[in-house]
Design an enzyme around this catalytic site. Sequence first.
Site, PDB file in Angstrom:
ATOM      1  N   LEU A 154     -20.768  -3.299 -15.219  1.00  0.00           N
ATOM      2  CA  LEU A 154     -20.482  -3.746 -13.917  1.00  0.00           C
ATOM      3  C   LEU A 154     -19.223  -3.109 -13.393  1.00  0.00           C
ATOM      4  O   LEU A 154     -18.808  -3.508 -12.442  1.00  0.00           O
ATOM      5  CB  LEU A 154     -20.319  -5.228 -13.462  1.00  0.00           C
ATOM      6  CG  LEU A 154     -21.218  -6.243 -14.185  1.00  0.00           C
ATOM      7  CD1 LEU A 154     -20.889  -7.496 -13.716  1.00  0.00           C
ATOM      8  CD2 LEU A 154     -22.901  -5.659 -13.649  1.00  0.00           C
ATOM      9  N   CYS A 155     -18.728  -1.701 -14.057  1.00  0.00           N
ATOM     10  CA  CYS A 155     -17.500  -1.243 -13.919  1.00  0.00           C
ATOM     11  C   CYS A 155     -16.392  -2.175 -13.936  1.00  0.00           C
ATOM     12  O   CYS A 155     -15.402  -1.940 -13.081  1.00  0.00           O
ATOM     13  CB  CYS A 155     -17.673  -0.420 -12.517  1.00  0.00           C
ATOM     14  SG  CYS A 155     -18.925   1.069 -12.134  1.00  0.00           S
ATOM     15  N   ASN A 156     -16.479  -2.939 -14.701  1.00  0.00           N
ATOM     16  CA  ASN A 156     -15.442  -4.027 -15.073  1.00  0.00           C
ATOM     17  C   ASN A 156     -15.245  -4.057 -16.458  1.00  0.00           C
ATOM     18  O   ASN A 156     -15.538  -5.042 -17.097  1.00  0.00           O
ATOM     19  CB  ASN A 156     -15.661  -5.287 -14.524  1.00  0.00           C
ATOM     20  CG  ASN A 156     -14.516  -6.505 -14.382  1.00  0.00           C
ATOM     21  OD1 ASN A 156     -13.772  -6.311 -15.090  1.00  0.00           O
ATOM     22  ND2 ASN A 156     -14.283  -6.705 -13.094  1.00  0.00           N
TER      23      ASN A 156
END
Length: 857
Positions: free
Chosen positions: A413-415
């Site tokens: 999640l780009c996290n």
Amino acid sequence: MTSPSIGAQSSNSTNSSGDPSSDHDAERLAYNARIAELREAEYPMLKDQIYLDHAATTVPSASLLAAFAKDMTSKLFGNPHSLGSASSQTSSMCCDNVRLKVLRLFGADPAAFDVVFVANATAGIKLVAEAMACQPHGGFRYWYHRDSHTSLVGVREMAMQGVSCLEDDAAVEDWICSGTERGSGDEVCGLFAYPAQSNMNGRRLPLSWCGSIRSTNGGICTLLDAAGLVSTSPLDLSDIQTAPDFTVMSFYKMFGFPDLGALIIKKDAGRIFEARRYFGGGTVETVACGGNHEWHFKKDTTLHESLEDGTLPISSIRALDLAIDNHERLFGSFSDISRHTGFLVSTAYTQLEALRHSNGSPVCTIYNDRTDMDNRGPVIALNLLDASGDYVSLQEVQKLASINNVHLRTGNLCNPGGVSHALGMDAKDLMENYSVGLRCSSDRDILNGKPTGVVRLSFGAMSTLADVNQFLTFVKDSFVENTPIDNEDSMVMDHDTNTNFCITSLVVYPIKSCGGYLVPPDTPWMVRSEGLAWDREWCLVHQGTQVALNQKRFPMLALFKPQLDLPQNLLHVQWIGTTTDKVSNTISIPLTLDIRLFREASVASVLSCARTSCTERARPLIYSALEITNFFSAHLDMPVYLARLPPKNHLPLSDEKGILACHFVSGENPQDMPGSFPTPPPSPLRFQSEDELETRQSPGSLANESPILVLFLPSLDRVNALLPEKTEQISPESFRGNIVLGALDVHRKQTDEMSKTLPLRLIEDGLTTLEIYNESSMAWKQPFKLNLMAPCRRCQMVAIDQNTAMRKPEVFAHIAKVRRSNGGVWFGVHAAVDKDDNDYRHELGLVVRVGDRVRGS
């Protein structure tokens, strides 16, 4: 049709019980009903869709798009830099008005704040980072919260004075209270960045930190990533002392349109941009060029004038003006939206948490803290579990979601920090995962029994309880196991060694992902290490990306039906879809490798199959004939080439006639069978481990995973027997096998109890070898062998009707129900010639035909 509008709601109370029958929820249910009513007119694209990816981008309303189209066709907007013209003045006035509207939306005083329009939140972050890197005395020092988006994490690469990742909220509080030194000297700048709301699980971080840092750590700037928060919640910047120095956001997350972002700058922090080196058009007053006179004067009237390089996206800015007004008309205030989406996420959380398999084990692992649900955005991060407690592959979740019109996000999640922490992974684990092939969007989503990412559900202003209920139905139908699970290894089945089959059909797929060619029953067909003759020797390549098309993304490929005309040395291709006046519905392609058929630049035309799931690099030849290119491009309505993988994986050498004679008309002599294979044959295929059930592509082939796919009709019969009543039977064509085997004499130990056990046990689960008997093999005094390498992991492609290209989601959903194991859905078996048993001389004569007897062991 005029869509109903919703005014501001008076209640500020929330209920995290998720019980829609309580009196407290009456207002929320009324608001939900009005959203459902306006959604029919305003969001027709959501019809029959379950859209749960609002954290990535929300959906624009029909009235917004209509108003924008009307505005663009009734007014003339010029370039704001073209001073003096009426159209230029119209654009300039629009930009000024929208800046003010954005500031007022967040309660920011125009005297203290300025707005810089950027492409998105990431562009705003980059603008700040580049300015900080230009600061004197060695740049800046950087602190960031672990839950930051990748775009905030990336700033650390520009911080030359040191980087600190603060592990949690307590670490931030301790750092603030300790008055941490800013760097090697008092003049070194510092920057602290964090998200207002985690884009992983919606957790909201304290907005008070910016004010605390301002009062205790003077000289350290604050950067707030507000993109997640403001998508469904208000943000108040009215207190100048507590507001962040820099705030970034993406308006498409708020309104769905336009694709535009903003950097809101506190004016007293604008000093950091004075050291910015680059200047673009519109940001300078005067520029001298040439000789020794290289100087310029920047615009200094406003911050935005000195930072907005080039011509502003005036159409997008005008669309933002309309979007802000339209959104308020439809949904009321962002406080109303926050209460509504909070109600939805609480309801979803409660019901997902309660889901159980028949044995009582949970269906979900949820990474949201139940005790803090009132302080979270409308986001749920989870992983699904089977009844034995094993994680369900993210790929399987995504595949089943896709065919059921469920839109969600899976992966990291780009996290990176938040997801790694939730999954209990440290830097060592991440490095080990990377070393074995894990990449962004990789299908290797379970390693060492642990998931490498999560499933994210996110709600938006136009979401309703129907979305929640439909998603829960999807989870129950697809993942909740109501059948007893055998604790033994469900992928192995005991059976007698006397398991006899016959080949009922042979199918080759000359063009990768296109239709199959059914080998005539009386025709002997060559089989070698690379697979059946002519199988996947061609592919369609997008002219722009140079990537091979596949049926998963382009179902229409199934409507190309190839036919091999060996006596005429031609490949006929028929298009059975909707006809077009542009080109004929049929084309014939010579089978010979005449170098005049291909582009002269074919040496440089390298197709990386690794980008389409293959593991080897192929160098196909591109057909140069416009007739061939136009045929496929016109029917697919996209620019493609037909490419061919040559026999030796390199350009052919021509003889005196310019033709490489490597194809022959079929005959009874096995050595005369047609085919195009590398010589000498490559080493036998291997897969890395039985646990991972991996296979590798054969060199010189466009096959994704293995040379041959074998299907067992008795197994398909067992699968079909478990279909609900009045459900259409699944055909063998759905699985696109090469060799299809029917039963002659299959003896299995099977009890009534086994037939109730999931995952369903099939005859091939206990087989490792197939021995094929025919006249040719008997001439060598022994049968030839195929090694059964691993089960075939299925994808949503099995849900594509091979004659209509229409999706039948129930097909993959049923296979997933009865054959899910080890994080995947399995049906059919990968196979390859056993070269340890069949020497190279023997291999030259290996042929198969319909009717051959096969013995499994």
